[in-house]
Design an enzyme around this catalytic site. Structure first.
Site, mmCIF file in Angstrom:
data_model
loop_
_atom_site.group_PDB
_atom_site.id
_atom_site.type_symbol
_atom_site.label_atom_id
_atom_site.label_comp_id
_atom_site.label_asym_id
_atom_site.label_seq_id
_atom_site.Cartn_x
_atom_site.Cartn_y
_atom_site.Cartn_z
ATOM 1 N N ARG A 54 -11.846 6.851 -3.974
ATOM 2 C CA ARG A 54 -12.635 6.482 -2.483
ATOM 3 C C ARG A 54 -13.715 6.918 -2.366
ATOM 4 O O ARG A 54 -13.639 8.301 -3.210
ATOM 5 C CB ARG A 54 -11.823 6.191 -1.385
ATOM 6 C CG ARG A 54 -10.782 4.851 -2.217
ATOM 7 C CD ARG A 54 -10.053 4.521 0.142
ATOM 8 N NE ARG A 54 -8.902 5.639 0.166
ATOM 9 C CZ ARG A 54 -8.798 7.045 0.605
ATOM 10 N NH1 ARG A 54 -10.448 6.765 1.421
ATOM 11 N NH2 ARG A 54 -8.265 7.938 0.946
ATOM 12 N N LYS A 196 -7.562 -0.329 0.500
ATOM 13 C CA LYS A 196 -8.157 0.794 2.175
ATOM 14 C C LYS A 196 -9.130 -0.277 2.975
ATOM 15 O O LYS A 196 -9.050 0.170 4.064
ATOM 16 C CB LYS A 196 -8.863 1.803 1.782
ATOM 17 C CG LYS A 196 -7.019 2.415 1.010
ATOM 18 C CD LYS A 196 -6.035 2.528 1.730
ATOM 19 C CE LYS A 196 -5.388 4.495 2.292
ATOM 20 N NZ LYS A 196 -4.185 3.651 0.575
ATOM 21 N N HIS A 216 -0.001 4.596 7.904
ATOM 22 C CA HIS A 216 -0.481 5.046 6.722
ATOM 23 C C HIS A 216 1.563 5.160 6.133
ATOM 24 O O HIS A 216 1.304 7.007 6.319
ATOM 25 C CB HIS A 216 -1.885 6.108 6.119
ATOM 26 C CG HIS A 216 -1.695 6.181 5.234
ATOM 27 N ND1 HIS A 216 -2.261 7.354 4.759
ATOM 28 C CD2 HIS A 216 -1.598 5.192 3.739
ATOM 29 C CE1 HIS A 216 -2.976 7.488 3.418
ATOM 30 N NE2 HIS A 216 -2.305 6.046 3.232
ATOM 31 N N SER A 234 -2.999 10.973 1.089
ATOM 32 C CA SER A 234 -2.819 10.700 -0.399
ATOM 33 C C SER A 234 -2.226 12.021 -0.816
ATOM 34 O O SER A 234 -2.895 12.986 -0.584
ATOM 35 C CB SER A 234 -4.881 10.498 -0.858
ATOM 36 O OG SER A 234 -4.235 10.095 -2.230
ATOM 37 N N LYS A 238 4.339 9.418 -0.563
ATOM 38 C CA LYS A 238 4.455 8.020 -0.783
ATOM 39 C C LYS A 238 4.906 7.431 -1.229
ATOM 40 O O LYS A 238 6.618 6.674 -1.149
ATOM 41 C CB LYS A 238 3.745 7.357 0.457
ATOM 42 C CG LYS A 238 3.367 8.713 1.758
ATOM 43 C CD LYS A 238 1.944 7.220 2.317
ATOM 44 C CE LYS A 238 0.870 7.368 1.644
ATOM 45 N NZ LYS A 238 -0.344 8.199 1.329
ATOM 46 N N THR A 239 4.490 7.063 -1.543
ATOM 47 C CA THR A 239 4.520 6.395 -2.978
ATOM 48 C C THR A 239 5.692 5.848 -3.439
ATOM 49 O O THR A 239 6.996 5.921 -4.355
ATOM 50 C CB THR A 239 3.877 5.938 -3.647
ATOM 51 O OG1 THR A 239 2.401 4.940 -2.953
ATOM 52 C CG2 THR A 239 3.743 5.093 -5.261
ATOM 53 N N ASP A 253 2.831 1.877 0.961
ATOM 54 C CA ASP A 253 1.484 2.727 1.990
ATOM 55 C C ASP A 253 0.921 2.442 2.937
ATOM 56 O O ASP A 253 0.542 3.044 3.224
ATOM 57 C CB ASP A 253 0.077 2.583 0.855
ATOM 58 C CG ASP A 253 -0.989 3.276 0.939
ATOM 59 O OD1 ASP A 253 -0.513 4.655 0.832
ATOM 60 O OD2 ASP A 253 -1.922 3.023 1.262
ATOM 61 N N ARG A 318 -4.115 5.867 -11.674
ATOM 62 C CA ARG A 318 -3.418 5.020 -10.593
ATOM 63 C C ARG A 318 -2.426 3.945 -11.794
ATOM 64 O O ARG A 318 -3.406 3.713 -12.853
ATOM 65 C CB ARG A 318 -4.266 4.498 -10.305
ATOM 66 C CG ARG A 318 -4.896 5.453 -9.135
ATOM 67 C CD ARG A 318 -3.823 5.869 -7.521
ATOM 68 N NE ARG A 318 -4.024 6.232 -6.844
ATOM 69 C CZ ARG A 318 -3.707 6.817 -5.885
ATOM 70 N NH1 ARG A 318 -2.822 5.521 -5.382
ATOM 71 N NH2 ARG A 318 -3.898 7.843 -4.625
HETATM 72 N N1 ADP Z 1 8.005 17.771 -4.089
HETATM 73 C C1 ADP Z 1 7.468 16.731 -4.330
HETATM 74 N N2 ADP Z 1 7.821 15.401 -3.519
HETATM 75 C C2 ADP Z 1 6.489 14.205 -3.765
HETATM 76 N N3 ADP Z 1 5.891 14.127 -4.488
HETATM 77 C C3 ADP Z 1 5.765 15.518 -5.648
HETATM 78 C C4 ADP Z 1 6.786 16.539 -5.449
HETATM 79 N N4 ADP Z 1 6.063 17.392 -6.254
HETATM 80 C C5 ADP Z 1 5.744 16.627 -6.978
HETATM 81 N N5 ADP Z 1 4.861 15.493 -6.782
HETATM 82 C C6 ADP Z 1 4.147 15.124 -7.306
HETATM 83 O O1 ADP Z 1 2.849 14.275 -6.147
HETATM 84 C C7 ADP Z 1 2.698 13.541 -6.429
HETATM 85 C C8 ADP Z 1 2.536 12.786 -5.140
HETATM 86 O O2 ADP Z 1 1.931 11.076 -4.846
HETATM 87 P P1 ADP Z 1 2.390 10.077 -3.838
HETATM 88 O O3 ADP Z 1 3.500 9.891 -4.156
HETATM 89 O O4 ADP Z 1 1.570 9.040 -4.951
HETATM 90 O O5 ADP Z 1 1.702 10.259 -3.297
HETATM 91 P P2 ADP Z 1 1.009 8.918 -1.627
HETATM 92 O O6 ADP Z 1 1.839 7.961 -1.916
HETATM 93 O O7 ADP Z 1 1.591 10.121 -0.966
HETATM 94 O O8 ADP Z 1 -0.268 8.762 -2.225
HETATM 95 C C9 ADP Z 1 3.117 12.578 -7.372
HETATM 96 O O9 ADP Z 1 2.428 12.712 -8.983
HETATM 97 C C10 ADP Z 1 4.607 13.441 -7.772
HETATM 98 O O10 ADP Z 1 5.374 13.232 -8.911
HETATM 99 C C1 PEP Z 2 -4.835 4.646 -2.793
HETATM 100 C C2 PEP Z 2 -4.462 5.050 -1.996
HETATM 101 O O1 PEP Z 2 -3.723 5.536 -1.023
HETATM 102 P P1 PEP Z 2 -2.384 6.857 -1.465
HETATM 103 O O2 PEP Z 2 -3.066 8.054 -2.466
HETATM 104 O O3 PEP Z 2 -2.283 7.077 0.157
HETATM 105 O O4 PEP Z 2 -1.825 6.377 -2.468
HETATM 106 C C3 PEP Z 2 -6.012 5.900 -1.142
HETATM 107 O O5 PEP Z 2 -5.919 6.723 -0.449
HETATM 108 O O6 PEP Z 2 -7.341 5.273 -2.199
HETATM 109 MN MN MN Z 3 0.598 6.260 -2.442
#
Ligand code: ADP
Ligand code: PEP
Ligand code: MN
Length: 537
Positions: A54, A196, A216, A234, A238-239, A253, A318
């Site tokens: 973004r 978003k 969020h 981000s 979360k995911t 999300d 992604r």
């Molecule tokens: N201890 C941890 N807890 C959560 N994620 C972790 C950890 N260590 C490494 N990671 C990595 O960090 C990233 C977290 O991203 P994601 O779950 O997509 O975050 P969000 O959804 O909040 O943007 C993933 O690639 C995950 O594999």
């Molecule tokens: C898709 C997004 O969300 P997140 O990384 O929190 O999953 C973003 O911020 O562009």
């Molecule tokens: Mn996410």
């Protein structure tokens, strides 16, 4: 009133409109047009081009009678005039005219009480696949009664040549118009702008018009109906952490917390980071990458074998997929009040404990502060972790003043009697570059044990500088990592880094100090802004 299928009403003329194409057909078209390729297992992979994340600096809100007094204007919510918006929209609709376009009628908000129909018009076929994955998919009956409320116009190929004349920063833009109910996207094909954009719109409408707290966060629910939600900027997890095979996924999300003691997902799919993805570490996400999913900016060989370790296009690789690509899901995507709330933070300094329990005052303080390190990729220009504060763990998407959301959250948390935990998914043993990221398996174990109630009877100790309560023991987690000081070779260096970070917290909080009550301010670090240690040290 039902909406008709006529793009001329938007000023888009003489087009071939492909309405609600299936993911299979969109995939075929994308490959035929040379805009994407199939990976070994038949998943569509595309490149988003110049923008692989973004561009928050190019996000604007039209300042008009509806928004003027509501929006928290500033660096995050930048104004653009109705006049400039109209001019730019004319440019975009002119650009989209005489083209083959892809239109999708879908909706957001899984709770029927808040269902909002959204029409998305995209220049690229695969953007329409993204929308299929991420928004909710109407049944035939719902489609027949489709009643457009919001319109998303997505024209990645339109780059504004004279941005200054339109009151914007550069060629690309993402503008929300609350009066016309339009999200206008130009110059960027990053799909995250679509989801978003609508999230940001809901983040103003729902609290003001529907008494719903937008969050969020990701959410899942256990067999006993116990809901957990995970806030975080981000990259904080979360995911990843919400995809837990032993719990039903509600969403990854964006959620709303209603006045009727329920939470619901806004979306119909997940948008996961793919960097360093392995089947062993993240089995649910890995297996969700199958035909129907849409991979972005991943690198793969001639045979279509994806190398998830390869971040040469971007660290922000992604994949989007409809939520039903995950086995264990809540149907529909809603559940009762949460019993546990997790604040995820990826601390780049290695200071914050991997798990701590927050008092109500601390919960409000940390929610308003929204500390994390921005990880590489999701936003343009971020290439290594940078410490940052993002109010409500989602400032780029929050049009209202952060205290509005914080007040709603505080009230709901108290009414629901929920436990709040701060989880550091970032570094331990020293700052980024010297320490290491906390292992995913340990973070998962901490969360699992909390949800099982294992920490209910454990003793806690207070962090000398942050005042957070750290468990002295957690099953399946090495005890020595629970107090971050133990993971640093040099304890003095740890203390000075912690004081340094506490100072950042205080500096950041100054802008909220007038609005925040004493009990919230007391939830902050124990040292005062002049580095004096409190009685706990
Ligand atoms: N201890 C941890 N807890 C959560 N994620 C972790 C950890 N260590 C490494 N990671 C990595 O960090 C990233 C977290 O991203 P994601 O779950 O997509 O975050 P969000 O959804 O909040 O943007 C993933 O690639 C995950 O594999
Ligand atoms: C898709 C997004 O969300 P997140 O990384 O929190 O999953 C973003 O911020 O562009
Ligand atoms: Mn996410």
């Amino acid at each position: 009133m039902k909406t008709n299928r006529n793009l001329e009403v938007y000023g888009i003329k003489n087009v071939t409109a492909n309405w609600n194409l299936s993911p299979e057909i969109l995939q075929k078209i994308t490959v035929e047009k040379g805009m994407g390729r199939e990976t070994k297992n038949g998943t569509l992979a595309i490149n988003t081009g110049k923008f692989t994340g973004r561009s928050p600096q190019d996000r604007f809100i039209v300042k008009d009678a509806y928004t003027t007094d509501k929006v928290w204007w500033g660096k995050t919510n930048k104004p653009v005039s109705q006049e400039n918006f109209d001019k730019l929209k004319n440019k975009v609709t002119g650009y989209l005219s005489n083209k083959e376009l892809y239109v999708r009628d879908g909706f957001v908000c899984a709770d029927p009480a808040f269902k909002t129909d959204i029409r998305t018009v995209t220049e690229y076929p695969w953007s329409s696949s993204f929308v299929f994955n991420m928004f909710l998919r109407p049944s035939d009956e719902e489609l027949a009664n489709f009643d457009e409320e919001w319109l998303v116009l997505c024209a990645p190929g339109y780059v504004c040549e004279d941005p200054k004349a339109y009151g914007i920063r550069q060629g690309n833009f993402s503008i929300i118009n609350f009066t016309d109910k339009i999200a206008l996207i130009g110059g960027s094909a990053y799909t995250g702008e679509i989801k978003k954009g609508i999230f940001s719109a809901l983040n103003l409408i729902l609290p003001i018009e529907k008494d719903v707290l937008p969050m969020h966060c990701s959410a899942n629910v256990g067999e006993d109906g116990d809901t957990a939600i995970f806030f975080g900027l981000s990259g904080t997890g979360k995911t990843t952490l919400s995809a837990d095979p032993s719990r039903k996924l509600i969403g990854d999300d964006e959620h709303g917390w209603t006045a009727n003691n329920t939470i619901f997902n806004f979306e119909g799919g997940c948008y996961a980071k793919a960097i360093d993805l392995t089947e062993e570490k993240e089995p649910d996400i890995f297996r969700a990458i199958k035909p129907g999913a849409l991979l972005e900016n991943v690198v793969f060989d001639k045979e279509g074998n994806v190398d998830y370790m390869d971040g040469s296009i971007t660290q922000n690789t992604r994949v989007s997929y409809p939520i039903y690509h995950i086995d264990n899901i809540a149907k529909p995507s809603y559940a009762n009040n949460p019993t546990n709330i997790f604040f995820l933070t990826a601390d780049a300094f290695g200071v914050l404990p991997p798990v701590s329990k927050l008092t109500p005052g601390q919960a409000a303080y940390h929610f308003i502060s929204g500390y994390t390190a921005k990880v590489a990729g999701t936003e343009a220009g971020i290439t290594e972790p940078v410490p940052s504060f993002s109010a409500c763990f989602g400032e780029p998407f929050m049009p209202l003043h952060p205290t509005k959301y914080a007040e709603m959250l505080s009230k709901k948390m108290t009414e629901a009697g929920v436990n709040v935990w701060l989880i550091n998914t970032g570094w331990s043993g020293g700052p980024y570059g010297t320490g290491s990221r906390i292992k995913l398996k340990y973070t998962r174990a901490m969360i699992t044990e909390i949800l099982n109630g294992s920490l209910d009877t454990i003793e806690f100790e207070q962090h000398p500088i942050f005042g957070l309560f750290m468990p002295k023991y957690c099953p399946n987690v090495p005890t020595e990592m629970l107090n971050p000081m133990n993971t640093w070779l040099n304890k003095g260096a740890y203390i000075s880094k912690a004081i340094h970070l506490a100072h950042f917290f205080h500096l950041n909080f100054e802008k909220f100090a007038n609005e925040a009550s004493e009990h919230i301010i007391e939830g902050g670090p124990l040292i005062d802004e002049h580095h004096h240690l409190g009685e706990h040290f």
